[in-house]
Design a protein around this motif. Structure first.
Motif, PDB file in Angstrom:
ATOM      1  N   VAL A   1      15.789   6.003  -3.240  1.00 14.62           N
ATOM      2  CA  VAL A   1      14.631   5.406  -2.567  1.00 14.62           C
ATOM      3  C   VAL A   1      13.400   5.518  -3.447  1.00 14.62           C
ATOM      4  CG1 VAL A   1      13.024   5.775  -0.650  1.00 14.62           C
ATOM      5  CG2 VAL A   1      15.458   5.611  -0.210  1.00 14.62           C
ATOM      6  N   CYS A   2      13.233   6.647  -4.083  1.00 15.77           N
ATOM      7  CA  CYS A   2      12.098   6.860  -4.971  1.00 15.77           C
ATOM      8  C   CYS A   2      12.129   5.860  -6.135  1.00 15.77           C
ATOM      9  CB  CYS A   2      12.126   8.300  -5.477  1.00 15.77           C
ATOM     10  SG  CYS A   2      10.652   8.824  -6.321  1.00 15.77           S
ATOM     11  N   ALA A   3      13.270   5.777  -6.803  1.00 13.61           N
ATOM     12  CA  ALA A   3      13.410   4.861  -7.933  1.00 13.61           C
ATOM     13  C   ALA A   3      13.309   3.406  -7.484  1.00 13.61           C
ATOM     14  CB  ALA A   3      14.741   5.103  -8.631  1.00 13.61           C
ATOM     15  N   GLY A   4      13.914   3.091  -6.348  1.00 11.16           N
ATOM     16  CA  GLY A   4      13.877   1.716  -5.847  1.00 11.16           C
ATOM     17  C   GLY A   4      12.486   1.261  -5.471  1.00 11.16           C
ATOM     18  N   SER A   5      11.723   2.129  -4.810  1.00 10.88           N
ATOM     19  CA  SER A   5      10.365   1.731  -4.419  1.00 10.88           C
ATOM     20  C   SER A   5       9.465   1.615  -5.640  1.00 10.88           C
ATOM     21  CB  SER A   5       9.789   2.707  -3.398  1.00 10.88           C
ATOM     22  OG  SER A   5       9.761   4.019  -3.908  1.00 10.88           O
ATOM     23  N   LEU A   6       9.658   2.488  -6.633  1.00 12.65           N
ATOM     24  CA  LEU A   6       8.875   2.375  -7.871  1.00 12.65           C
ATOM     25  C   LEU A   6       9.234   1.084  -8.616  1.00 12.65           C
ATOM     26  CD1 LEU A   6       6.834   3.569  -9.831  1.00 12.65           C
ATOM     27  CD2 LEU A   6       8.731   4.767 -10.943  1.00 12.65           C
ATOM     28  N   ALA A   7      10.522   0.784  -8.711  1.00 14.14           N
ATOM     29  CA  ALA A   7      10.951  -0.446  -9.386  1.00 14.14           C
ATOM     30  C   ALA A   7      10.432  -1.682  -8.655  1.00 14.14           C
ATOM     31  CB  ALA A   7      12.474  -0.491  -9.480  1.00 14.14           C
ATOM     32  N   ALA A   8      10.455  -1.647  -7.334  1.00 10.05           N
ATOM     33  CA  ALA A   8       9.942  -2.784  -6.560  1.00 10.05           C
ATOM     34  C   ALA A   8       8.435  -2.946  -6.757  1.00 10.05           C
ATOM     35  CB  ALA A   8      10.272  -2.602  -5.080  1.00 10.05           C
TER      36      ALA A   8
ATOM     37  N   ALA B   1       6.696  -6.106  -8.398  1.00  3.79           N
ATOM     38  CA  ALA B   1       5.652  -6.826  -7.664  1.00  3.79           C
ATOM     39  C   ALA B   1       4.411  -7.013  -8.526  1.00  3.79           C
ATOM     40  CB  ALA B   1       5.309  -6.078  -6.383  1.00  3.79           C
ATOM     41  N   CYS B   2       4.091  -6.016  -9.348  1.00  2.02           N
ATOM     42  CA  CYS B   2       2.939  -6.152 -10.256  1.00  2.02           C
ATOM     43  C   CYS B   2       3.177  -7.263 -11.273  1.00  2.02           C
ATOM     44  CB  CYS B   2       2.660  -4.824 -10.958  1.00  2.02           C
ATOM     45  SG  CYS B   2       1.957  -3.570  -9.886  1.00  2.02           S
ATOM     46  N   PHE B   3       4.416  -7.347 -11.806  1.00  2.00           N
ATOM     47  CA  PHE B   3       4.729  -8.438 -12.724  1.00  2.00           C
ATOM     48  C   PHE B   3       4.654  -9.781 -12.021  1.00  2.00           C
ATOM     49  CE2 PHE B   3       7.015  -5.230 -15.420  1.00  2.00           C
ATOM     50  CZ  PHE B   3       6.225  -5.422 -16.562  1.00  2.00           C
TER      51      PHE B   3
ATOM     52  N   SER C   1       0.374  -8.807   8.651  1.00  2.00           N
ATOM     53  CA  SER C   1       0.192  -9.800   7.592  1.00  2.00           C
ATOM     54  C   SER C   1      -0.648  -9.229   6.451  1.00  2.00           C
ATOM     55  CB  SER C   1      -0.444 -11.076   8.146  1.00  2.00           C
ATOM     56  OG  SER C   1      -1.696 -10.779   8.725  1.00  2.00           O
ATOM     57  N   LEU C   2      -1.633  -8.418   6.777  1.00  2.00           N
ATOM     58  CA  LEU C   2      -2.457  -7.794   5.752  1.00  2.00           C
ATOM     59  C   LEU C   2      -1.614  -6.821   4.916  1.00  2.00           C
ATOM     60  CD1 LEU C   2      -5.954  -7.337   5.741  1.00  2.00           C
ATOM     61  CD2 LEU C   2      -4.902  -5.102   5.643  1.00  2.00           C
ATOM     62  N   LYS C   3      -0.709  -6.096   5.586  1.00  2.00           N
ATOM     63  CA  LYS C   3       0.173  -5.181   4.863  1.00  2.00           C
ATOM     64  C   LYS C   3       1.172  -5.945   4.006  1.00  2.00           C
ATOM     65  CE  LYS C   3       1.703  -1.496   7.117  1.00  2.00           C
ATOM     66  NZ  LYS C   3       2.210  -0.637   8.209  1.00  2.00           N
ATOM     67  N   MET C   4       1.536  -7.157   4.414  1.00  2.00           N
ATOM     68  CA  MET C   4       2.453  -7.962   3.602  1.00  2.00           C
ATOM     69  C   MET C   4       1.752  -8.463   2.344  1.00  2.00           C
ATOM     70  SD  MET C   4       4.809  -9.860   6.503  1.00  2.00           S
ATOM     71  CE  MET C   4       4.582 -11.425   5.796  1.00  2.00           C
ATOM     72  N   ILE C   5       0.476  -8.796   2.458  1.00  2.00           N
ATOM     73  CA  ILE C   5      -0.275  -9.224   1.279  1.00  2.00           C
ATOM     74  C   ILE C   5      -0.450  -8.041   0.326  1.00  2.00           C
ATOM     75  CG2 ILE C   5      -2.514 -10.055   0.456  1.00  2.00           C
ATOM     76  CD1 ILE C   5      -2.674 -11.677   3.086  1.00  2.00           C
ATOM     77  N   GLY C   6      -0.720  -6.873   0.877  1.00  2.00           N
ATOM     78  CA  GLY C   6      -0.905  -5.677   0.068  1.00  2.00           C
ATOM     79  C   GLY C   6       0.369  -4.883  -0.101  1.00  2.00           C
ATOM     80  N   PHE C   7       1.488  -5.575  -0.281  1.00  2.00           N
ATOM     81  CA  PHE C   7       2.797  -4.925  -0.353  1.00  2.00           C
ATOM     82  C   PHE C   7       2.890  -3.908  -1.487  1.00  2.00           C
ATOM     83  CE2 PHE C   7       2.910  -8.772  -2.766  1.00  2.00           C
ATOM     84  CZ  PHE C   7       3.667  -8.516  -3.886  1.00  2.00           C
ATOM     85  N   ILE C   8       2.107  -4.067  -2.530  1.00  2.00           N
ATOM     86  CA  ILE C   8       2.145  -3.094  -3.630  1.00  2.00           C
ATOM     87  C   ILE C   8       1.640  -1.741  -3.137  1.00  2.00           C
ATOM     88  CG2 ILE C   8       1.182  -2.500  -5.884  1.00  2.00           C
ATOM     89  CD1 ILE C   8       1.255  -5.472  -6.553  1.00  2.00           C
TER      90      ILE C   8
ATOM     91  N   TYR D   1       5.243   4.453  -0.239  1.00  2.00           N
ATOM     92  CA  TYR D   1       6.648   4.797  -0.015  1.00  2.00           C
ATOM     93  C   TYR D   1       7.179   5.626  -1.188  1.00  2.00           C
ATOM     94  CZ  TYR D   1      10.849   3.957   2.733  1.00  2.00           C
ATOM     95  OH  TYR D   1      11.931   4.109   3.551  1.00  2.00           O
ATOM     96  N   PHE D   2       6.834   5.215  -2.409  1.00  4.13           N
ATOM     97  CA  PHE D   2       7.260   5.944  -3.596  1.00  4.13           C
ATOM     98  C   PHE D   2       6.696   7.361  -3.611  1.00  4.13           C
ATOM     99  CE2 PHE D   2       5.813   7.266  -7.872  1.00  4.13           C
ATOM    100  CZ  PHE D   2       7.046   7.605  -8.414  1.00  4.13           C
TER     101      PHE D   2
END
Length: 167
Positions: free
Chosen positions: A38-45, A49-51, A107-114, A120-121
């Motif tokens: 979960v840690c690695a997956g959330s960091l990778a996501a 997302a930044c890219f 919706s605001l949390k979806m925009i700020g998904f990073i 989560y990470f």
């Protein structure tokens, strides 16, 4: 199965956590590898997302939308990510006081998904996200259940029954 593993159906049940189920209770059943994943997956996501946002911003530059639009997009994502981080982080330690308000911010949390992915990470570095909240609630429910159960378990035949005296 009951809370003690005896197969009984009585007693409080732990609330499952996404990706962990109820393995967080005893921290067994693959808990540690799941936390690492979960840690690695959330960091990778979050990095992915930044890219993705970088490519979107490059698209704005290619379209020559102007510097004002570029600044607005950056500010919007930064503010939404900060709010999403804060809301997600608070959600790991306490239940929302007003679920309807929390739902309206979806919706605001979806925009700020990073921000949500970052929260989560960071939480998964210490524990399963939401484990502290659920562990507290579960232990309180267990204590309450044990008090009720021990109060009922006394031998009713041993009680002294007050009978009226005969004359």
């Amino acid at each position: 199965m009951g809370t003690d593993g005896s197969g009984g159906d009585s007693g409080p049940r732990p609330e499952p956590i996404r990706f962990f189920g109820t393995t967080w209770v005893a921290r067994g059943g693959g808990y540690a590898p799941r936390r690492v994943a979960v840690c690695a997956g959330s960091l990778a996501a979050a990095v992915g997302a930044c890219f993705l946002l970088r490519f979107a911003f490059e698209g704005l530059e290619i379209a020559k939308a102007g510097s004002f639009v570029g600044v607005l997009v950056i500010v919007m994502f930064a503010v939404c990510s900060a709010i999403a981080f804060r809301r997600t982080w608070e959600g790991f330690s306490k239940r929302p006081a007003d679920p309807a308000r929390d739902e309206s911010l979806r919706s605001l949390k979806m925009i700020g998904f990073i921000g949500s992915l970052t929260a989560y990470f960071l939480r998964s570095l210490a524990e399963a996200p939401g484990e502290g909240l659920r562990r507290g609630e579960y232990e309180t429910a267990l204590a309450r259940y044990e008090r009720r159960r021990t109060a009922r378990a006394r031998n009713p035949a041993a009680r002294k029954v007050k009978r009226p005296k005969r004359k």
